[in-house]
Design a protein around this motif. Structure first.
Motif, PDB file in Angstrom:
ATOM      1  N   LEU B 113      53.319  47.298   7.504  1.00 42.41           N
ATOM      2  CA  LEU B 113      52.407  47.525   8.690  1.00 42.41           C
ATOM      3  C   LEU B 113      53.111  46.904   9.917  1.00 42.41           C
ATOM      4  CD1 LEU B 113      48.695  47.173   7.407  1.00 42.41           C
ATOM      5  CD2 LEU B 113      50.007  49.156   7.859  1.00 42.41           C
ATOM      6  N   SER B 114      53.595  45.771   9.772  1.00 37.42           N
ATOM      7  CA  SER B 114      54.007  45.225  11.132  1.00 37.42           C
ATOM      8  C   SER B 114      55.240  45.835  11.552  1.00 37.42           C
ATOM      9  CB  SER B 114      54.500  43.471  11.019  1.00 37.42           C
ATOM     10  OG  SER B 114      55.336  43.519   9.820  1.00 37.42           O
ATOM     11  N   ALA B 115      56.193  46.480  10.711  1.00 39.81           N
ATOM     12  CA  ALA B 115      57.097  47.294  11.010  1.00 39.81           C
ATOM     13  C   ALA B 115      56.781  48.413  11.845  1.00 39.81           C
ATOM     14  CB  ALA B 115      58.201  47.807   9.935  1.00 39.81           C
ATOM     15  N   VAL B 116      55.636  49.109  11.352  1.00 42.27           N
ATOM     16  CA  VAL B 116      55.117  50.424  11.986  1.00 42.27           C
ATOM     17  C   VAL B 116      54.613  49.892  13.537  1.00 42.27           C
ATOM     18  CG1 VAL B 116      53.270  52.272  12.004  1.00 42.27           C
ATOM     19  CG2 VAL B 116      54.820  51.696  10.124  1.00 42.27           C
ATOM     20  N   CYS B 117      53.857  48.880  13.583  1.00 41.72           N
ATOM     21  CA  CYS B 117      53.240  48.512  14.573  1.00 41.72           C
ATOM     22  C   CYS B 117      54.202  48.154  15.811  1.00 41.72           C
ATOM     23  CB  CYS B 117      52.511  47.296  14.513  1.00 41.72           C
ATOM     24  SG  CYS B 117      50.624  47.708  13.624  1.00 41.72           S
ATOM     25  N   ALA B 118      55.272  47.363  15.293  1.00 37.95           N
ATOM     26  CA  ALA B 118      56.382  47.158  16.422  1.00 37.95           C
ATOM     27  C   ALA B 118      56.870  48.388  17.016  1.00 37.95           C
ATOM     28  CB  ALA B 118      57.414  46.325  15.750  1.00 37.95           C
ATOM     29  N   GLU B 119      57.274  49.438  16.055  1.00 33.73           N
ATOM     30  CA  GLU B 119      57.823  50.823  16.376  1.00 33.73           C
ATOM     31  C   GLU B 119      56.738  51.417  17.569  1.00 33.73           C
ATOM     32  OE1 GLU B 119      60.641  51.415  14.808  1.00 33.73           O
ATOM     33  OE2 GLU B 119      61.007  53.318  15.607  1.00 33.73           O
ATOM     34  N   ILE B 120      55.417  51.357  16.967  1.00 36.40           N
ATOM     35  CA  ILE B 120      54.454  51.986  18.033  1.00 36.40           C
ATOM     36  C   ILE B 120      54.435  51.447  19.225  1.00 36.40           C
ATOM     37  CG2 ILE B 120      51.928  52.096  18.207  1.00 36.40           C
ATOM     38  CD1 ILE B 120      51.699  52.461  15.344  1.00 36.40           C
ATOM     39  N   GLY B 121      54.375  50.028  19.249  1.00 32.74           N
ATOM     40  CA  GLY B 121      54.688  49.162  20.620  1.00 32.74           C
ATOM     41  C   GLY B 121      55.631  49.711  21.467  1.00 32.74           C
ATOM     42  N   GLN B 122      56.781  49.636  21.028  1.00 31.68           N
ATOM     43  CA  GLN B 122      57.924  50.249  21.736  1.00 31.68           C
ATOM     44  C   GLN B 122      57.805  51.751  22.172  1.00 31.68           C
ATOM     45  OE1 GLN B 122      61.755  49.745  19.868  1.00 31.68           O
ATOM     46  NE2 GLN B 122      61.072  48.134  18.517  1.00 31.68           N
ATOM     47  N   ALA B 123      57.206  52.583  21.431  1.00 31.46           N
ATOM     48  CA  ALA B 123      57.221  54.009  21.596  1.00 31.46           C
ATOM     49  C   ALA B 123      56.141  54.001  22.935  1.00 31.46           C
ATOM     50  CB  ALA B 123      56.688  54.745  20.385  1.00 31.46           C
ATOM     51  N   VAL B 124      54.917  53.214  22.864  1.00 32.47           N
ATOM     52  CA  VAL B 124      54.020  53.360  23.859  1.00 32.47           C
ATOM     53  C   VAL B 124      54.675  52.918  25.184  1.00 32.47           C
ATOM     54  CG1 VAL B 124      51.808  52.667  24.666  1.00 32.47           C
ATOM     55  CG2 VAL B 124      51.886  53.215  22.238  1.00 32.47           C
ATOM     56  N   PHE B 125      55.272  51.855  25.197  1.00 32.01           N
ATOM     57  CA  PHE B 125      55.916  51.347  26.521  1.00 32.01           C
ATOM     58  C   PHE B 125      56.921  52.557  27.157  1.00 32.01           C
ATOM     59  CE2 PHE B 125      59.518  50.288  29.152  1.00 32.01           C
ATOM     60  CZ  PHE B 125      58.832  49.804  30.173  1.00 32.01           C
ATOM     61  N   THR B 126      57.540  53.330  26.084  1.00 30.61           N
ATOM     62  CA  THR B 126      58.552  54.191  26.462  1.00 30.61           C
ATOM     63  C   THR B 126      57.817  55.673  27.126  1.00 30.61           C
ATOM     64  OG1 THR B 126      59.834  53.745  24.505  1.00 30.61           O
ATOM     65  CG2 THR B 126      60.434  55.908  25.698  1.00 30.61           C
ATOM     66  N   LEU B 127      56.543  55.701  26.935  1.00 30.40           N
ATOM     67  CA  LEU B 127      55.693  56.815  27.830  1.00 30.40           C
ATOM     68  C   LEU B 127      55.855  56.618  29.036  1.00 30.40           C
ATOM     69  CD1 LEU B 127      52.361  56.878  25.832  1.00 30.40           C
ATOM     70  CD2 LEU B 127      54.176  58.773  25.557  1.00 30.40           C
ATOM     71  N   LEU B 128      55.790  55.338  29.613  1.00 27.51           N
ATOM     72  CA  LEU B 128      55.945  54.926  31.142  1.00 27.51           C
ATOM     73  C   LEU B 128      57.523  55.579  31.750  1.00 27.51           C
ATOM     74  CD1 LEU B 128      54.296  51.484  30.990  1.00 27.51           C
ATOM     75  CD2 LEU B 128      53.303  53.666  31.387  1.00 27.51           C
TER      76      LEU B 128
END
Lengths: 320, 275
Positions: B113-128
């Motif tokens: 879960l922590s690996a997936v969450c880290a990946e999600i956090g990066q991806a959400v930033f990339t939206l900007l």
């Protein structure tokens, strides 16, 4: 946590690895039949040559690797099934692996780890302040980890591993590559940490200074098996580890052989510099120096302590 | 790893904090974001040329897509491409390969879960830096359909987050193969080829022949890119949009469960490489 006093206990612990050898696969035993018992508050140096099984042991003690056989309890818990409970009580520093967020400021890594460990705000602040002060990290808290010097990074690594005030601290070659001053600072910190919090220390190292200053007990591992368990003094006695005296003489001198309890090791520059070895049990540096002075004029000298490599080599040689 | 990890509701704060760390980490890669945007925009214009021609050739409407809607499909999907992981590459894969995954096991969190969450956090930033500019190109340079009710934006945001989560959790499955194989590049390249196609990156999946559409819908890939694009552009709305989001939730549950099972199985074979 209950009042367990045994921090680490292993019985018949072993781990095999399957390695590819060209096309064939073979099994290599990294750790074999290891029985260890470490009590709370001890400071133990875990030494051995590269590939002797030190890191494998540590990985089994902390729930990273699943043992092939045997029993292991760390802080009274089973490392693999109880991993998440166990790591609340254990802090681990791998000298060659970072647990910090590479691109983020050091302080940010501390805040993330505090959240992961569920520290309260007050505890987080108090502990962070303590660590920052003790290891003089205030200057680089805002610096991204990738821009730190090795000495700064190791301090930050140790702080990160100790942020949640673990009862057991395991350090895998914490001083590797550090300069003298950085090593000194790190050792002083670990000594203070132990004195104030009763922390149990287990460290692997190739550095004799680490062992001498930090550890009151040595475990020596050879080919996955325990080869020695006792104090450093006892270890040096067992293997007869020698100190060396290097003397620079005023004039070229024939080899200084035949001094009592002293062995001549080597000569350089026609005998201007000579290295002598002696056993700390049978004589002293002062007596050796006096004996040398009778034969030649000494301009400079230095004393070499037995190093871990040397001790390890001797134990290994005796067992082969 | 203890057996009921997935059932015992994890405390949310560590995972939230790990996601935030991923977000901030990504924020330090500005030049990479600019490079990515340039590539996305270039391919966006290429797709405009090809797909606009296809719509024209079909007489101005192709399976419900007119020029404005196909433009919206192009610029929204190109914009999501930086955040939705269709490559199958991940930090987790690198960390398993070089052994630094060991450090994750020293934290009182679920490694998966922590690996997936880290990946999600990066991806959400990339939206900007990559998502928003792509849509702006679509709106102001090329012209595209934009929904006029608030629902597609609201439900679309949820759908985009779910798409990111599904792709991150599926990319983790590629990474976890590394517990058994030292080198996962072959698997990753195969994944990349299949995922882009079935996710609707090249053409909307409704343009597929029925059998291929059925194949795509039996995989998590449309949940990553096609469904969020459909919901956000308003191509599907009402109950259909909710069905899309429901499908995304279903696939998220499936790939997360698989990730848990594989992580647990892989624990036994994990041989942390080196030091």
């Amino acid at each position: 946590m209950t009042g367990t006093t045994t921090m680490i206990e292993t019985v018949g612990l072993g781990r095999d690895f399957r390695v590819r050898d060209g096309v064939r696969r073979r099994t290599v035993t990294a750790v074999e039949n290891l029985d260890l018992r470490i009590e709370a508050g001890e400071a133990v140096g875990y030494i051995g040559a590269n590939g002797a099984g030190k890191s494998t042991t540590i990985k089994m003690l902390t729930g990273i690797l699943v043992p092939t056989r045997g029993e292991v309890r760390t802080c009274g818990l089973r490392p693999v099934p109880d991993r998440r409970r166990l790591v609340r009580h254990v802090g681990v520093v791998f000298g060659q692996r970072s647990q910090l967020w590479w691109d983020l400021p050091v302080g940010e890594s501390f805040r993330i780890l505090a959240a992961i460990h569920g520290l309260t705000r007050d505890r987080e602040r108090a502990r962070t302040d303590e660590l920052v002060e003790r290891m003089e990290m205030a200057d680089f808290l805002a610096t991204p980890v990738r821009q730190l010097s090795l000495g700064q990074r190791m301090r930050a690594e140790v702080a990160a591993a100790l942020l949640h005030s673990p009862r057991l601290v395991i350090l895998d070659e914490p001083t590797i590559g550090l300069d003298v001053l950085s090593k000194q600072r790190l050792r002083e910190f670990l000594i203070a940490e132990r004195r104030e919090h009763g922390t149990t220390l287990l460290l692997t190292t190739h550095d004799m200074g680490d062992v001498e200053r930090l550890c009151d007990r040595i475990l020596l591992i050879d080919r996955g098996q325990l080869a020695f368990d006792g104090t450093l003094a006892a270890l040096a006695r067992t293997v007869g580890a020698e100190r060396t005296l290097t003397v620079d003489l005023a004039a070229p001198t024939p080899d200084l052989v035949g001094l009592p309890d002293v062995q001549h090791r080597s000569s350089e520059a026609g005998g201007l510099r000579q290295v002598l070895a002696f056993d700390a049990e049978t004589t002293t540096a002062a007596r050796v120096l006096a004996a040398v002075a009778e034969r030649a004029e000494v301009v400079d000298l230095s004393i070499g302590e037995p190093d871990v490599e040397d001790v390890v080599r001797r134990v290994y040689a005796a067992r082969r | 790893m203890s057996a009921p990890d997935v059932l015992r509701y994890p405390r949310a704060r560590p995972y939230w904090r790990i996601a935030v760390a991923g977000f901030r980490r990504q924020a330090t890669y500005r030049l990479a974001a600019l490079g990515g945007l340039t590539a996305n925009a270039t391919f966006g214009f290429l797709k405009v040329a090809v797909l606009f021609a296809a719509v024209d050739a079909a007489g101005g409407e192709l399976r419900g897509y007119d020029t404005a809607l196909i433009s919206a499909y192009i610029w929204v999907s190109q914009g999501l491409l930086g955040s939705v992981n269709l490559m199958g590459r991940s930090d987790a894969a690198d960390r398993i390969k070089d052994g630094s995954i060991a450090v994750e096991f020293l934290r009182p969190v679920d490694v998966h879960l922590s690996a997936v969450c880290a990946e999600i956090g990066q991806a959400v930033f990339t939206l900007l830096p990559r998502g928003v500019p792509s849509v702006l190109i679509g709106v102001f340079v090329v012209g595209m359909a934009v929904p006029d009710s608030p629902w597609p934006y609201l439900l679309g945001s949820i759908s985009v987050l779910l798409g990111i989560a599904v792709s991150a959790a599926t990319a983790y499955l590629v990474a976890v193969v590394g517990f058994w194989l030292v080198d996962t590049r072959g698997v990753q390249v195969l994944y990349m080829v299949v995922s882009g196609f079935l996710a609707g990156l090249y053409v909307p999946i409704v343009l597929f022949p029925p059998w291929l559409l059925a194949v795509a819908e039996a995989t998590p890939f449309p949940s990553m890119l096609m469904y969020p694009t459909d919901v956000l552009t308003g191509r599907v709305d009402g109950v259909d949009a909710l069905v899309h989001v429901g499908a995304q939730m279903w696939w998220l549950a499936v790939v997360l469960t698989l990730g848990q099972i594989l992580t647990r199985a892989g624990r036994r074979t994990l041989e942390v490489q080196g030091g």
